[in-house]
Motif scaffolding. Sequence first.
Motif, PDB file in Angstrom:
ATOM      1  N   ARG A  48      -8.252 127.344  -4.899  1.00 55.02           N
ATOM      2  CA  ARG A  48      -8.162 125.949  -5.490  1.00 55.02           C
ATOM      3  C   ARG A  48      -7.743 124.730  -3.602  1.00 55.02           C
ATOM      4  N   LYS A  66      -9.606 110.839  -4.135  1.00 61.35           N
ATOM      5  CA  LYS A  66      -9.619 112.214  -4.692  1.00 61.35           C
ATOM      6  C   LYS A  66      -7.870 112.026  -5.034  1.00 61.35           C
ATOM      7  N   LYS A 126     -15.837 126.845  -8.343  1.00 59.62           N
ATOM      8  CA  LYS A 126     -16.687 127.630 -10.122  1.00 59.62           C
ATOM      9  C   LYS A 126     -18.046 127.710  -8.872  1.00 59.62           C
ATOM     10  N   THR A 166      -2.346 119.888  -6.164  1.00 59.74           N
ATOM     11  CA  THR A 166      -2.787 121.239  -6.017  1.00 59.74           C
ATOM     12  C   THR A 166      -1.697 122.573  -6.611  1.00 59.74           C
ATOM     13  N   ASP A 209     -15.845 118.304 -11.323  1.00 58.43           N
ATOM     14  CA  ASP A 209     -14.139 118.208 -11.502  1.00 58.43           C
ATOM     15  C   ASP A 209     -14.320 116.000 -12.759  1.00 58.43           C
ATOM     16  N   LYS A 210     -13.190 116.538 -12.686  1.00 61.95           N
ATOM     17  CA  LYS A 210     -13.313 114.494 -13.150  1.00 61.95           C
ATOM     18  C   LYS A 210     -14.061 113.864 -11.778  1.00 61.95           C
ATOM     19  N   GLU A 211     -14.139 113.246 -11.618  1.00 61.73           N
ATOM     20  CA  GLU A 211     -15.052 112.713  -9.782  1.00 61.73           C
ATOM     21  C   GLU A 211     -16.167 113.137 -10.027  1.00 61.73           C
ATOM     22  N   VAL A 235      -9.586 121.265  -2.107  1.00 56.75           N
ATOM     23  CA  VAL A 235      -8.772 120.362  -1.888  1.00 56.75           C
ATOM     24  C   VAL A 235      -8.791 119.725   0.156  1.00 56.75           C
ATOM     25  N   CYS A 280     -17.237 121.857  -8.650  1.00 55.76           N
ATOM     26  CA  CYS A 280     -15.665 122.099  -8.397  1.00 55.76           C
ATOM     27  C   CYS A 280     -15.934 123.859  -7.130  1.00 55.76           C
TER      28      CYS A 280
END
Length: 797
Positions: free
Chosen positions: A701, A723, A638, A730, A629-631, A705, A635
């Motif tokens: 998802r 986060k 996935k 989400t 992920d962006k952080e 989260v 994921c």
Amino acid sequence: MRDLLPLNEHPQEPPAPDDHSIAFHVTHSTQREVEVLHDQLLSWFAADPSLRPRDIVVMVPDIDTFSAAIHAVFDQHRKNDPRHIPFQIGDTRDRSVNPLLVALEWLLRLPQQRCRQSEVRDLLDVPALAARFGIHDDDLHTLGQWIDGAGVRWGLDGEHRAGLGLGAAGEQNAWIFGVRRMLLGYASGAGARFGDIEPYGEVGGLDAALAGSLAQLVECLLAWRARLAEARTPAEWGVEARSLLAAFFDGREEGDRLTLAQLNEALQCWLEMTESGGFDEPVPLAVLREAWLSQIDQPTLNHQFVSGGVTFCTLMPMRAVPFRAVCLLGMNDGDFPRRTPQADFDLLALPGMSRPGDRSRRDDDRYLMLEALLAARDRLYVSWVGRNVRDNSEQPASVLVAQLRDYLRAGWKLDLSTITTEHALQPFSRRYFEQGGLRTYAREWRAAHGQGERAREADALPPYELEPGYRLTLAELASFMKQPARYFFRRRLAVMFNETEVIGEDEEPFAFDGLERYGLEDSLLDDGGVIEELDAVRQVLQARAERLAREGALPIGLIGQHWQEQLVKDLVPVREAWLRLCADFPDAAPKLDLKLAFDAVTLEDWIDRLRSNGAQTAWLAQTSSKVLDKEGAPCGDKLIDAWLRQLAASAAGVELTGYLVARDALVTMQPIEQSEALAVLAQLAALWRRNLDQPLPVACRTALVQLAAEEPPPADGRKGKPKKLSPRKTYEGQYKFPGEVQREPCLARLWPDFAALGAADPGGVVAREVYGPLLAWMRAHVEVESHTGTDATGTDA
């Protein structure tokens, strides 16, 4: 009106409450107008047994606008159904409803046609044309899949495209392009290419003759496109027209045979007129088309106006003969009185040029309205689209209807609300099934409105019974894990939202969305063949990208070359990392056979992609998608497939290390304890079985989260990365970023917002049961190394 009494001599008293001789109905669409009319007719027949369908006429401004809705509503009930109402539609043009005539008109415009995929496939739906080329109804689905798979989009060949001014597009994605691929695929299978032709290997077996029928059709279209492009004399066009009918249509059915005879008759009539007039000059194809087909539109004695059923017709002069009930539909502002477009050369349309006695379409329609009013003996029924179908805003009726309503109000002091009914947007609205609500005979919709808990309990699904000997696979379990609600709808109810395969694309590819690009990139990373050397990665990927271009999967010209370069550039690091792992495990290992019995079901499958270095066995996989992920954290959604493979291998007592090479990282997965893997798989199998009885209140998802937010901080006291997305965002989404409920219609059907989802799973108990083991495995057994040289925590690898 009939007695010419002025308003001051009218009764000035409202009629009796039970007087329904004049009624107005307001709907949201043309379809709803016809549906409401059908219900009203049934109520009339029930109240007055002497009223017969032939005593009713329904007049509309444009019958072509209403014909489809009339057939959809009045043809839905069989003759043995009490709701069946016989009907007859007048004033329809055979050119617009007869499939053979529609196909002929398309062929008579062939030199100007783009020959899109959908257009030619529509030709194959015409029985007379399909029979001429030996194609049956059962073959259309297979042929459609071949046409789409071979990359056909539009245009017959390069010369055809050049004639349209688009010669630069070449032959890629043209019909000749797809036919050549099919024929080469039949001859050689999915083998090597021949020149610039890439074989389409799906053509084979007993169905292969379909490819020959399609090739014959394409050749016929190419030949006739050239023949129809030239101007000819009427006598020459007569010969060509009869040859065209013989080349494309087979009149073995009675209806088609009569239509072909009618066409020959109309053609002969035109030829006799040109011969008697001494006209023998060359004329273009357009003249033949209009002169020939206009003869078909001429009214004949075969077109009945009054039959044994309800008569539907267009508002025309001398049509308003007396009927017991006259119904006027489509009385919308702007549609009636009808407007006549004025030609530029029409001098009567200029200001000051009109004279008394000149014809006016608006005045004609005012007279037709008066005729229809006076023709009604017992009832006058008027309806219009008075509400916008999108925002329910009010829309005015025709000015003539407004004048009639004003006249009723002035002459009888009538409260128009008592004779005006506003209907709901949909026929299944609750307003039709409430006490004192609107009237409907569509009893099928009543089941959609269960009353109270008793109705909901009666509609509850019984426990799901598995087929005898059913074996659960890893793919089925992964599908359940990725979205339990979607899996329930697909497996238990056989319902797939937004999953209809699009067949019949008319435009060649110009760009790709994320899913299309993912499919192309995964085909480039195919590891089923011979493994290349590390220094040959770019050449191999380039060759595979060129194959995609020959298959018509990439855009045409320089844009396609740019896409080839971009795809290869993005996938070279992924392929090289995977080849380095293959070098560490040089030997291919046999597949692992799995057979694990649990209380709920037996898990049976294979684990492939195994390789060995003599001392250790591992499974290697590559994917073009990202797993971080962006952080920089992995994921969980996935890694579900990889996690299940690791669980299954460890539960079978085999220690396997898994390696997943993604676009942005290398994921290493260590073996799991056998007892732990067996316990987790047994729990997942039980949840899978429970989900078949009733969908589990969890979204993949959102649950991941939510569980990640509940994790304790690191033991060394460092602050974890905050986060950016909360579970609510989400699920419901935020500005420019759709949430999980927008992407998955099954979730929207069950839990439309996060509050409803939370109420169905208080405290996230089900979320922890389903996805808690996945997060625990990611913390304990997963190592992530990014391709850029940093690990998942952001430190140097």
